[in-house]
Design a protein around this motif. Structure first.
Motif, PDB file in Angstrom:
ATOM      1  N   GLU A   1      38.893  -3.244 -50.540  1.00  0.00           N
ATOM      2  CA  GLU A   1      37.555  -3.233 -49.958  1.00  0.00           C
ATOM      3  C   GLU A   1      36.830  -1.928 -50.277  1.00  0.00           C
ATOM      4  O   GLU A   1      35.642  -1.938 -50.622  1.00  0.00           O
ATOM      5  CB  GLU A   1      37.625  -3.440 -48.442  1.00  0.00           C
ATOM      6  N   VAL A   2      37.534  -0.806 -50.157  1.00  0.00           N
ATOM      7  CA  VAL A   2      36.924   0.485 -50.484  1.00  0.00           C
ATOM      8  C   VAL A   2      36.438   0.497 -51.923  1.00  0.00           C
ATOM      9  O   VAL A   2      35.320   0.940 -52.218  1.00  0.00           O
ATOM     10  CB  VAL A   2      37.936   1.636 -50.246  1.00  0.00           C
ATOM     11  N   ALA A   3      37.266   0.033 -52.831  1.00  0.00           N
ATOM     12  CA  ALA A   3      36.907   0.055 -54.246  1.00  0.00           C
ATOM     13  C   ALA A   3      35.739  -0.868 -54.557  1.00  0.00           C
ATOM     14  O   ALA A   3      34.910  -0.561 -55.423  1.00  0.00           O
ATOM     15  CB  ALA A   3      38.122  -0.338 -55.092  1.00  0.00           C
ATOM     16  N   ASP A   4      35.638  -1.978 -53.828  1.00  0.00           N
ATOM     17  CA  ASP A   4      34.632  -2.999 -54.141  1.00  0.00           C
ATOM     18  C   ASP A   4      33.271  -2.754 -53.497  1.00  0.00           C
ATOM     19  O   ASP A   4      32.255  -3.260 -53.996  1.00  0.00           O
ATOM     20  CB  ASP A   4      35.134  -4.383 -53.709  1.00  0.00           C
ATOM     21  N   ARG A   5      33.225  -1.999 -52.409  1.00  0.00           N
ATOM     22  CA  ARG A   5      31.977  -1.868 -51.663  1.00  0.00           C
ATOM     23  C   ARG A   5      31.056  -0.793 -52.243  1.00  0.00           C
ATOM     24  O   ARG A   5      31.449   0.377 -52.359  1.00  0.00           O
ATOM     25  CB  ARG A   5      32.258  -1.572 -50.185  1.00  0.00           C
ATOM     26  N   ASP A   6      29.844  -1.169 -52.556  1.00  0.00           N
ATOM     27  CA  ASP A   6      28.874  -0.224 -53.112  1.00  0.00           C
ATOM     28  C   ASP A   6      28.309   0.720 -52.058  1.00  0.00           C
ATOM     29  O   ASP A   6      27.719   1.750 -52.410  1.00  0.00           O
ATOM     30  CB  ASP A   6      27.721  -0.993 -53.772  1.00  0.00           C
ATOM     31  N   ASP A   7      28.461   0.383 -50.778  1.00  0.00           N
ATOM     32  CA  ASP A   7      27.907   1.241 -49.728  1.00  0.00           C
ATOM     33  C   ASP A   7      28.853   2.358 -49.314  1.00  0.00           C
ATOM     34  O   ASP A   7      28.553   3.144 -48.424  1.00  0.00           O
ATOM     35  CB  ASP A   7      27.521   0.412 -48.493  1.00  0.00           C
ATOM     36  N   ILE A   8      29.998   2.460 -49.966  1.00  0.00           N
ATOM     37  CA  ILE A   8      30.950   3.536 -49.679  1.00  0.00           C
ATOM     38  C   ILE A   8      30.849   4.595 -50.764  1.00  0.00           C
ATOM     39  O   ILE A   8      31.016   4.309 -51.949  1.00  0.00           O
ATOM     40  CB  ILE A   8      32.391   3.004 -49.594  1.00  0.00           C
ATOM     41  N   GLY A   9      30.556   5.830 -50.341  1.00  0.00           N
ATOM     42  CA  GLY A   9      30.443   6.921 -51.300  1.00  0.00           C
ATOM     43  C   GLY A   9      31.583   7.911 -51.238  1.00  0.00           C
ATOM     44  O   GLY A   9      31.809   8.686 -52.171  1.00  0.00           O
ATOM     45  N   ALA A  10      32.321   7.927 -50.123  1.00  0.00           N
ATOM     46  CA  ALA A  10      33.425   8.863 -49.949  1.00  0.00           C
ATOM     47  C   ALA A  10      34.372   8.297 -48.898  1.00  0.00           C
ATOM     48  O   ALA A  10      34.005   7.421 -48.110  1.00  0.00           O
ATOM     49  CB  ALA A  10      32.913  10.232 -49.523  1.00  0.00           C
ATOM     50  N   VAL A  11      35.595   8.830 -48.878  1.00  0.00           N
ATOM     51  CA  VAL A  11      36.624   8.338 -47.960  1.00  0.00           C
ATOM     52  C   VAL A  11      37.269   9.517 -47.249  1.00  0.00           C
ATOM     53  O   VAL A  11      37.618  10.524 -47.879  1.00  0.00           O
ATOM     54  CB  VAL A  11      37.719   7.546 -48.711  1.00  0.00           C
TER      55      VAL A  11
END
Length: 274
Positions: free
Chosen positions: A42-52
């Motif tokens: 999910e992290v890799a696929d979501r465009d709304d995630i910029g950092a973890v």
């Protein structure tokens, strides 16, 4: 607090992944492994995630795999080694996806890290540790071999000689030693850990977020060309190790000690109630 094995939320571009099996020192069981793999994709696929931001609840960051849970799962299976290999493959898929993603990851490490916990920690691009943190391998203590990317990620971080020292001995590194070795990027006061990790994540989101992500991807890609091969080897090797007499004895001793500890805690609780 949620009873989910791994917590996950996204807010204003920041994904937060939090290990949440506090009673087991955040050791991962099959449910947590499935959750980890799903979150990674999910992290890799979501465009709304910029950092973890990757952290953990409780007094430990991660004790690696839950040996007791995996032993119970494999019990009675005609090919117990294959069961363990399958679980390792799922962890490794999550690790690979996060490493190959263009999302920079900062880990906040607040306590002990052992075994496969080193691999979980080193999936992060920057590791900030509390001055209370400790770091150890402990695989051989139960007759097992490195997994969770440790055979690749650990020497990548500290060099081959030091990686061998940590995996072939019972040495435990303090936070200061981990910093000296290059295992972590920073050590801060325990009470300052959360704020410092948040500060790093926020700096990525305030700046050229896409550029940070692509810089991470480029640097990592040069190091990962044979990472999948190493992960496959680890999965096969820990599966084979799991069914050896040494590992079976080690796992049984671990389970017995855990049961004795649980009995003592229950007795103490009853005495307090009386």
């Amino acid at each position: 607090m949620s009873d989910e094995a791994i917590l996950f939320e996204v807010s204003d571009g920041l994904a937060r992944i939090t290990l949440n099996r506090t009673a087991r020192l955040n050791a991962v069981d099959p449910a947590a492994i499935g959750r980890w793999q799903s979150i990674a994709h999910e992290v890799a696929d979501r465009d709304d995630i910029g950092a973890v931001l990757f952290d953990a609840n409780g007094r430990a960051f991660c004790a690696g795999g839950d040996v007791l849970a995996m032993s119970q799962l494999a019990a009675g299976e005609p090919d117990a080694g294959a069961v363990i290999t399958g679980l390792a493959d799922r962890i490794h898929d999550g690790h690979r996806i996060l490493r190959e993603s263009s999302k920079p990851i900062v880990a906040a490490v607040q306590g002990p890290v052992a075994g496969g916990g080193l691999g979980f920690m080193l999936v992060a691009d920057i590791v900030v540790a509390s001055d209370r943190s400790t770091f150890a391998s402990r695989y051989a203590d139960v007759g097992l071999t490195p997994d969770c990317g440790v055979s690749t990620l650990l020497p990548e971080a500290v060099g081959t000689r030091r990686a061998l020292e940590l995996t072939l001995t019972s040495r435990t590194l303090s936070a200061a030693e981990a910093l000296e070795w290059g295992l972590v990027a920073e050590v801060v006061a325990h009470d300052a850990l959360a704020a410092r990790a948040q500060e790093i994540a926020d700096s990525w989101l305030r700046g050229a977020t896409g550029a940070y992500g692509q810089a991470k991807r480029l640097v990592r890609s040069g190091l990962m060309r044979s990472f999948q091969e190493a992960l496959d080897d680890e999965a096969r090797t820990i599966g084979a190790a799991f069914v050896t007499p040494a590992a079976q004895a080690g796992v049984a001793a671990f389970a017995a000690a855990a049961a004795a500890s649980a009995a003592k805690r229950a007795q103490a609780a009853r005495q307090l109630e009386e």
